[in-house]
Scaffold this active site. Structure first.
Site, PDB file in Angstrom:
ATOM      1  N   ASN A  33       0.841  -1.199   0.000  1.00  8.42           N
ATOM      2  CA  ASN A  33       0.000   0.000   0.000  1.00  8.42           C
ATOM      3  C   ASN A  33       0.875   1.247   0.000  1.00  8.42           C
ATOM      4  O   ASN A  33       1.967   1.275   0.557  1.00  8.42           O
ATOM      5  CB  ASN A  33      -1.015   0.003   1.153  1.00  8.42           C
ATOM      6  N   ILE A  34       0.363   2.267  -0.669  1.00 11.83           N
ATOM      7  CA  ILE A  34       1.095   3.529  -0.843  1.00 11.83           C
ATOM      8  C   ILE A  34       0.130   4.656  -0.497  1.00 11.83           C
ATOM      9  O   ILE A  34      -0.880   4.840  -1.184  1.00 11.83           O
ATOM     10  CB  ILE A  34       1.588   3.671  -2.302  1.00 11.83           C
ATOM     11  N   GLU A  35       0.430   5.362   0.584  1.00 13.36           N
ATOM     12  CA  GLU A  35      -0.497   6.397   1.064  1.00 13.36           C
ATOM     13  C   GLU A  35      -0.121   7.790   0.562  1.00 13.36           C
ATOM     14  O   GLU A  35       0.964   8.002   0.010  1.00 13.36           O
ATOM     15  CB  GLU A  35      -0.536   6.356   2.600  1.00 13.36           C
ATOM     16  N   GLU A  84      -3.251  -4.526  -2.948  1.00 13.56           N
ATOM     17  CA  GLU A  84      -3.841  -5.395  -3.979  1.00 13.56           C
ATOM     18  C   GLU A  84      -3.874  -4.690  -5.331  1.00 13.56           C
ATOM     19  O   GLU A  84      -3.568  -5.275  -6.369  1.00 13.56           O
ATOM     20  CB  GLU A  84      -5.281  -5.778  -3.595  1.00 13.56           C
ATOM     21  N   CYS A 121     -10.464  -4.528   0.473  1.00 13.04           N
ATOM     22  CA  CYS A 121     -11.529  -3.520   0.559  1.00 13.04           C
ATOM     23  C   CYS A 121     -12.455  -3.655  -0.647  1.00 13.04           C
ATOM     24  O   CYS A 121     -12.160  -4.373  -1.615  1.00 13.04           O
ATOM     25  CB  CYS A 121     -10.928  -2.118   0.648  1.00 13.04           C
ATOM     26  N   CYS A 168     -10.932  -2.749  -4.094  1.00 16.50           N
ATOM     27  CA  CYS A 168     -10.020  -3.790  -4.618  1.00 16.50           C
ATOM     28  C   CYS A 168     -10.792  -5.022  -5.085  1.00 16.50           C
ATOM     29  O   CYS A 168     -10.444  -5.631  -6.099  1.00 16.50           O
ATOM     30  CB  CYS A 168      -8.979  -4.162  -3.570  1.00 16.50           C
ATOM     31  N   CYS A 215      -4.179   0.743  -2.358  1.00 12.74           N
ATOM     32  CA  CYS A 215      -4.022  -0.488  -1.572  1.00 12.74           C
ATOM     33  C   CYS A 215      -2.988  -1.414  -2.213  1.00 12.74           C
ATOM     34  O   CYS A 215      -2.724  -1.337  -3.418  1.00 12.74           O
ATOM     35  CB  CYS A 215      -5.340  -1.249  -1.509  1.00 12.74           C
TER      36      CYS A 215
END
Ligand code: THU
Length: 131
Positions: free
Chosen positions: A44-46, A57, A88, A91, A55
């Site tokens: 995941n990359i925020e 996935e 989620c 995804c 996310c």
């Protein structure tokens, strides 16, 4: 030789180390097994905007699709939580775009296997776009 689901989980844990999570600190890793046997990993990359977060996935899926791969057998998803980390809704929908697959989760060291169609029943797909 076909990759085992245990190995796929291991690869998801390896990918988790690259998670960029300054806001939630919730690190997630994914490993997507293609029909070819290739594996695409993701984390995941925020974002400071929060909403732009990607996310693990979808990171794995976008890597695969952007390299010409559109057919998948399974995806392993892991986090640091003791509970299994389920994908989620966004995804689930995005993965279903490319068809059904096995979703492999880690529940305290034991594998949990679901079919994506079980997690996203009655999904809206390309076939529903008929007017
Ligand atoms: N997250 C994922 O990467 N995958 C999931 O299946 C659940 C949530 C991420 C998004 C965000 O960076 C953090 O976990 C907390 O929601």
């Amino acid at each position: 030789m076909e990759i085992t689901y245990e190995k796929l989980i291991e690869m998801a844990y390896e990918a988790m180390q690259f998670a960029y999570t300054p806001y939630s600190k919730f690190n997630v890793g994914a490993a997507l097994l293609a029909s070819t046997g290739d594996v695409y990993t993701g984390c995941n990359i925020e974002s400071a905007s929060y909403g732009a977060t990607n996310c693990a996935e979808r990171t794995a899926l976008f890597k695969a699709v952007s390299e010409g791969c559109r057919s998948f057998k399974a995806i392993a998803i892991v986090s640091e939580s003791k509970l299994p980390t389920y994908p989620c809704g966004i995804c689930r929908q995005m993965l279903m775009e490319f068809g059904d697959l096995d979703v492999i989760l880690d529940r305290g060291g034991s594998l949990v296997v679901h079919r994506l169609s079980e997690l996203l029943p009655h999904s809206f797909t390309q076939a529903d776009l008929q007017i």
